[in-house]
Design a protein around this motif. Structure first.
Motif, PDB file in Angstrom:
ATOM      1  N   LEU A   1      -4.135   4.991  10.857  1.00 38.18           N
ATOM      2  CA  LEU A   1      -4.010   5.373   9.346  1.00 38.18           C
ATOM      3  C   LEU A   1      -5.305   4.857   8.904  1.00 38.18           C
ATOM      4  O   LEU A   1      -6.035   5.346   7.950  1.00 38.18           O
ATOM      5  CB  LEU A   1      -2.850   5.039   8.958  1.00 38.18           C
ATOM      6  N   ARG A   2      -5.487   3.669   9.014  1.00 34.78           N
ATOM      7  CA  ARG A   2      -6.538   2.988   8.462  1.00 34.78           C
ATOM      8  C   ARG A   2      -7.807   3.685   8.818  1.00 34.78           C
ATOM      9  O   ARG A   2      -8.495   3.900   7.596  1.00 34.78           O
ATOM     10  CB  ARG A   2      -6.841   1.373   9.000  1.00 34.78           C
ATOM     11  N   GLU A   3      -8.147   4.060   9.896  1.00 40.23           N
ATOM     12  CA  GLU A   3      -9.442   4.615  10.068  1.00 40.23           C
ATOM     13  C   GLU A   3      -9.519   6.029   9.638  1.00 40.23           C
ATOM     14  O   GLU A   3     -10.567   6.368   9.003  1.00 40.23           O
ATOM     15  CB  GLU A   3      -9.598   4.856  11.717  1.00 40.23           C
ATOM     16  N   ALA A   4      -8.724   6.739   9.532  1.00 41.15           N
ATOM     17  CA  ALA A   4      -8.598   8.231   9.029  1.00 41.15           C
ATOM     18  C   ALA A   4      -8.717   8.072   7.569  1.00 41.15           C
ATOM     19  O   ALA A   4      -9.161   8.824   6.742  1.00 41.15           O
ATOM     20  CB  ALA A   4      -7.231   8.863   9.340  1.00 41.15           C
TER      21      ALA A   4
ATOM     22  N   VAL B   1      -4.300  15.111   5.388  1.00 39.18           N
ATOM     23  CA  VAL B   1      -2.786  15.404   5.327  1.00 39.18           C
ATOM     24  C   VAL B   1      -2.294  15.639   6.412  1.00 39.18           C
ATOM     25  O   VAL B   1      -1.052  15.307   6.700  1.00 39.18           O
ATOM     26  CB  VAL B   1      -2.722  16.443   4.161  1.00 39.18           C
ATOM     27  N   GLU B   2      -2.716  16.458   7.517  1.00 43.91           N
ATOM     28  CA  GLU B   2      -2.435  16.879   8.847  1.00 43.91           C
ATOM     29  C   GLU B   2      -2.103  15.504   9.344  1.00 43.91           C
ATOM     30  O   GLU B   2      -1.019  15.491  10.335  1.00 43.91           O
ATOM     31  CB  GLU B   2      -3.472  17.582   9.365  1.00 43.91           C
ATOM     32  N   ILE B   3      -2.964  14.436   9.681  1.00 49.68           N
ATOM     33  CA  ILE B   3      -2.781  13.349  10.365  1.00 49.68           C
ATOM     34  C   ILE B   3      -1.641  12.557   9.656  1.00 49.68           C
ATOM     35  O   ILE B   3      -0.919  12.088  10.424  1.00 49.68           O
ATOM     36  CB  ILE B   3      -3.974  12.467  10.154  1.00 49.68           C
ATOM     37  N   HIS B   4      -1.356  12.687   8.200  1.00 52.25           N
ATOM     38  CA  HIS B   4      -0.074  11.873   7.527  1.00 52.25           C
ATOM     39  C   HIS B   4       0.854  12.554   8.179  1.00 52.25           C
ATOM     40  O   HIS B   4       1.949  11.876   8.200  1.00 52.25           O
ATOM     41  CB  HIS B   4      -0.215  12.005   5.909  1.00 52.25           C
ATOM     42  N   LYS B   5       1.044  13.731   8.188  1.00 52.64           N
ATOM     43  CA  LYS B   5       2.175  14.593   8.898  1.00 52.64           C
ATOM     44  C   LYS B   5       2.790  13.700  10.188  1.00 52.64           C
ATOM     45  O   LYS B   5       4.018  13.647  10.245  1.00 52.64           O
ATOM     46  CB  LYS B   5       2.201  15.824   9.032  1.00 52.64           C
ATOM     47  N   ARG B   6       1.932  13.168  11.065  1.00 51.66           N
ATOM     48  CA  ARG B   6       2.284  12.700  12.239  1.00 51.66           C
ATOM     49  C   ARG B   6       2.339  11.107  12.260  1.00 51.66           C
ATOM     50  O   ARG B   6       3.143  10.620  13.240  1.00 51.66           O
ATOM     51  CB  ARG B   6       1.084  12.918  13.263  1.00 51.66           C
ATOM     52  N   ILE B   7       1.921  10.448  11.165  1.00 51.06           N
ATOM     53  CA  ILE B   7       1.741   9.115  11.475  1.00 51.06           C
ATOM     54  C   ILE B   7       2.295   8.266  10.246  1.00 51.06           C
ATOM     55  O   ILE B   7       2.207   6.994  10.087  1.00 51.06           O
ATOM     56  CB  ILE B   7       0.384   8.421  11.824  1.00 51.06           C
ATOM     57  N   LEU B   8       3.077   8.969   8.983  1.00 48.67           N
ATOM     58  CA  LEU B   8       3.621   8.199   7.992  1.00 48.67           C
ATOM     59  C   LEU B   8       4.823   7.833   8.134  1.00 48.67           C
ATOM     60  O   LEU B   8       5.543   8.712   8.826  1.00 48.67           O
ATOM     61  CB  LEU B   8       3.227   9.203   6.695  1.00 48.67           C
TER      62      LEU B   8
ATOM     63  N   ARG C   1       2.489   4.694   3.911  1.00 49.31           N
ATOM     64  CA  ARG C   1       2.723   3.571   5.079  1.00 49.31           C
ATOM     65  C   ARG C   1       2.838   4.106   6.261  1.00 49.31           C
ATOM     66  O   ARG C   1       3.407   5.111   6.763  1.00 49.31           O
ATOM     67  CB  ARG C   1       4.192   3.010   4.767  1.00 49.31           C
ATOM     68  N   ALA C   2       1.953   3.468   7.383  1.00 51.82           N
ATOM     69  CA  ALA C   2       2.015   3.933   8.767  1.00 51.82           C
ATOM     70  C   ALA C   2       3.461   3.700   9.473  1.00 51.82           C
ATOM     71  O   ALA C   2       3.913   2.805   9.329  1.00 51.82           O
ATOM     72  CB  ALA C   2       0.724   3.206   9.392  1.00 51.82           C
TER      73      ALA C   2
ATOM     74  N   LYS D   1       0.866   2.705  14.534  1.00 50.90           N
ATOM     75  CA  LYS D   1      -0.026   3.798  13.904  1.00 50.90           C
ATOM     76  C   LYS D   1      -1.047   3.222  12.775  1.00 50.90           C
ATOM     77  O   LYS D   1      -1.650   3.841  12.048  1.00 50.90           O
ATOM     78  CB  LYS D   1       0.524   4.900  13.269  1.00 50.90           C
ATOM     79  N   GLU D   2      -0.857   1.998  12.668  1.00 50.94           N
ATOM     80  CA  GLU D   2      -1.329   1.305  11.448  1.00 50.94           C
ATOM     81  C   GLU D   2      -3.165   1.647  11.484  1.00 50.94           C
ATOM     82  O   GLU D   2      -3.643   2.051  10.685  1.00 50.94           O
ATOM     83  CB  GLU D   2      -1.349  -0.139  11.250  1.00 50.94           C
TER      84      GLU D   2
END
Length: 95
Positions: free
Chosen positions: A18-21, A75-82, A9-10, A14-15
């Protein structure tokens, strides 16, 4: 076969990011050797909550997927926006 569902979940606001990534990895993942199924879904009652259902030929194919650069980027994006850590739910599939 290896099958799992991933849930994540974003953070609020940040939804879209996250969707785009997440959608960006669909096409290359489906082309990977050993990928049988890779489906991204979003909860209609909770935008920004995603699920990925994956089916792989074997553990080696899944391990190779985890090592892909585009997945490491995600995974790196997840660290910032999950909002919380991604949850993997391994599945036992019955005939």
């Amino acid at each position: 076969m290896i099958e799992a569902i991933f849930a994540f979940r974003a953070l609020p606001g940040k939804e879209d990011e996250l969707r785009e990534a997440t959608l960006a990895i669909v096409e290359p993942t489906r082309k990977e050797d050993g990928c049988i199924q890779f489906v991204v879904s979003e909860d209609t009652s909770s935008p920004g909550t995603f699920f990925i259902r994956e089916t792989w030929r074997d553990q080696a194919a899944l391990d190779a997927h985890f090592a892909q650069p585009y997945l490491q980027d995600l995974v790196e994006i997840h660290k910032r926006i999950l909002a919380e850590p991604l949850k993997m739910h391994p599945l036992k599939v019955y005939p």
